[in-house]
Write an enzyme that holds these catalytic residues in place. Sequence first.
Site, PDB file in Angstrom:
ATOM      1  N   THR A  34       0.864  -1.181   0.000  1.00 44.22           N
ATOM      2  CA  THR A  34       0.000   0.000   0.000  1.00 44.22           C
ATOM      3  C   THR A  34       0.902   1.234   0.000  1.00 44.22           C
ATOM      4  O   THR A  34       2.129   1.129  -0.110  1.00 44.22           O
ATOM      5  CB  THR A  34      -0.902   0.013   1.236  1.00 44.22           C
ATOM      6  OG1 THR A  34      -0.072   0.042   2.412  1.00 44.22           O
ATOM      7  CG2 THR A  34      -1.779  -1.228   1.269  1.00 44.22           C
ATOM      8  N   THR A 132      -0.516  -2.304  19.433  1.00 40.76           N
ATOM      9  CA  THR A 132      -0.239  -0.927  19.842  1.00 40.76           C
ATOM     10  C   THR A 132      -0.766  -0.640  21.239  1.00 40.76           C
ATOM     11  O   THR A 132      -1.725  -1.276  21.699  1.00 40.76           O
ATOM     12  CB  THR A 132      -0.895   0.049  18.837  1.00 40.76           C
ATOM     13  OG1 THR A 132      -0.783   1.389  19.323  1.00 40.76           O
ATOM     14  CG2 THR A 132      -2.378  -0.254  18.666  1.00 40.76           C
ATOM     15  N   ASP A 133      -0.167   0.374  21.885  1.00 42.64           N
ATOM     16  CA  ASP A 133      -0.686   0.799  23.188  1.00 42.64           C
ATOM     17  C   ASP A 133      -1.989   1.567  23.064  1.00 42.64           C
ATOM     18  O   ASP A 133      -2.691   1.779  24.058  1.00 42.64           O
ATOM     19  CB  ASP A 133       0.344   1.651  23.932  1.00 42.64           C
ATOM     20  CG  ASP A 133       0.785   2.906  23.183  1.00 42.64           C
ATOM     21  OD1 ASP A 133       0.319   3.132  22.046  1.00 42.64           O
ATOM     22  OD2 ASP A 133       1.620   3.658  23.728  1.00 42.64           O
ATOM     23  N   TYR A 158      -8.886   3.384  14.227  1.00 37.02           N
ATOM     24  CA  TYR A 158      -7.636   2.613  14.167  1.00 37.02           C
ATOM     25  C   TYR A 158      -7.463   1.748  15.409  1.00 37.02           C
ATOM     26  O   TYR A 158      -7.270   0.529  15.320  1.00 37.02           O
ATOM     27  CB  TYR A 158      -6.434   3.546  14.018  1.00 37.02           C
ATOM     28  CG  TYR A 158      -5.129   2.894  14.413  1.00 37.02           C
ATOM     29  CD1 TYR A 158      -4.673   1.767  13.737  1.00 37.02           C
ATOM     30  CD2 TYR A 158      -4.360   3.382  15.471  1.00 37.02           C
ATOM     31  CE1 TYR A 158      -3.483   1.146  14.106  1.00 37.02           C
ATOM     32  CE2 TYR A 158      -3.183   2.776  15.841  1.00 37.02           C
ATOM     33  CZ  TYR A 158      -2.737   1.653  15.156  1.00 37.02           C
ATOM     34  OH  TYR A 158      -1.568   1.039  15.519  1.00 37.02           O
ATOM     35  N   LYS A 162      -7.436  -2.415  15.903  1.00 38.88           N
ATOM     36  CA  LYS A 162      -6.327  -3.173  16.480  1.00 38.88           C
ATOM     37  C   LYS A 162      -6.782  -3.936  17.722  1.00 38.88           C
ATOM     38  O   LYS A 162      -6.339  -5.065  17.962  1.00 38.88           O
ATOM     39  CB  LYS A 162      -5.170  -2.235  16.813  1.00 38.88           C
ATOM     40  CG  LYS A 162      -4.421  -1.714  15.597  1.00 38.88           C
ATOM     41  CD  LYS A 162      -3.773  -2.814  14.760  1.00 38.88           C
ATOM     42  CE  LYS A 162      -2.595  -3.441  15.461  1.00 38.88           C
ATOM     43  NZ  LYS A 162      -1.924  -4.449  14.585  1.00 38.88           N
ATOM     44  N   PRO A 213       2.902  21.631  11.407  1.00 38.21           N
ATOM     45  CA  PRO A 213       1.583  21.684  12.043  1.00 38.21           C
ATOM     46  C   PRO A 213       1.549  20.901  13.352  1.00 38.21           C
ATOM     47  O   PRO A 213       1.812  19.702  13.386  1.00 38.21           O
ATOM     48  CB  PRO A 213       0.664  21.050  10.991  1.00 38.21           C
ATOM     49  CG  PRO A 213       1.563  20.131  10.218  1.00 38.21           C
ATOM     50  CD  PRO A 213       2.923  20.764  10.212  1.00 38.21           C
ATOM     51  N   ARG A 222       3.210  11.061  24.575  1.00 35.45           N
ATOM     52  CA  ARG A 222       3.404   9.698  24.108  1.00 35.45           C
ATOM     53  C   ARG A 222       4.705   9.152  24.685  1.00 35.45           C
ATOM     54  O   ARG A 222       5.619   9.903  25.019  1.00 35.45           O
ATOM     55  CB  ARG A 222       3.467   9.641  22.567  1.00 35.45           C
ATOM     56  CG  ARG A 222       2.227  10.203  21.866  1.00 35.45           C
ATOM     57  CD  ARG A 222       1.017   9.333  22.095  1.00 35.45           C
ATOM     58  NE  ARG A 222      -0.166   9.785  21.391  1.00 35.45           N
ATOM     59  CZ  ARG A 222      -1.139  10.521  21.920  1.00 35.45           C
ATOM     60  NH1 ARG A 222      -1.050  10.912  23.187  1.00 35.45           N
ATOM     61  NH2 ARG A 222      -2.188  10.864  21.210  1.00 35.45           N
TER      62      ARG A 222
END
Length: 358
Positions: A34, A132-133, A158, A162, A213, A222
């Site tokens: 992709t 993922t977390d 998303y 997951k 941005p 994070r």
Amino acid sequence: MILVTGGAGFIGANFVLDWLATSDESIVNLDRLTYAGNRQSLASLSGDDRHIFVHGDIGDGELGARLLAQYAPRAIINFAAESHVDRSIHGPADFIQTNIVGTFQLLESVRAYWKQLPEEGRQSFRFLHVSTDEVYGSLAPDAPAFTEDHPYQPNSPYSASKAASDHLLRAYHHTYGLPVLTTNCSNNYGPFQFPEKLIPLMIVNALAGKRLPVYGDGQQIRDWLYVGDHCAAIRRVLAAGVPGATYNVGGGNEKANLDIVHTICGLLDELRPRPDGRAYREQITYVTDRPGHDRRYAIDARRIERELGWRPAESFASGIDRTVRWYLANQDWVHNVQSGAYREWVEKNYADRQKMGS
């Protein structure tokens, strides 16, 4: 022989390169290529017989069955996923299809393959799923970090997709006995990351003289994990993880997004100064936040350290320095991944966000 899915993407490509640099065991690499999958990331493996690339989809059950029968891998590592939150907000369908349906189809192919293995092969086989977390949701500023027992509270299409794939892995272990392993990692950064994510986007935009941005007030926190450390953790979990177990993988580096951008600007000021001599920080622009933006993630990685002996080797200072230097030295790679489709996506995601001042 091991089978890796999504091995032309950011984390997958780094894993394939690291694996073949430290092991003679061959890899079958299945990737749909992709927008975020890039064979150029694997260019150094050209002519290496240990790397067998297959262009295909994890959702193609017939292809999965053929590859398993042909190559008889001792393990599967599933990196294949749609992974960008902003894209999931604009178009969730691809995330449902790849992350849920695709994982289901892969599990079905693997389950059929695993059932027909001899007893010794079934005992030693592993299916490692890289997650993922973000499945855990958002943390308050003073809340303890996510442990493996934290309830799932996904807040974006998303992370919901997951979370669903993680639940499928758990169900296939408990229902069928499939020897699965799940890792939930924090934010990765490093070489070969597609420039839609924060760190490469800031580097690429800064060098191009474009605005940087920053969503909202830039104080979203994070935990940052250098991709090479993540690859080492995956190798360790594959080698010694307990079937059915989940392992959180974190870098131990909680940073606000704005602090990350300031760090990148400082490194670029030193390594590649602007022609006009001005600071890159002047390009920072605050824009309206994305919908449902989680405020804080933090990983408690004590289980993997305690039980498997893994801990990150890179500090954030060393990892971000390596990362910025890599992007500066690999401008051809950056240029080649910035196709028309990429430019259209950046325009779609950022052009209509209201400027909030600087």
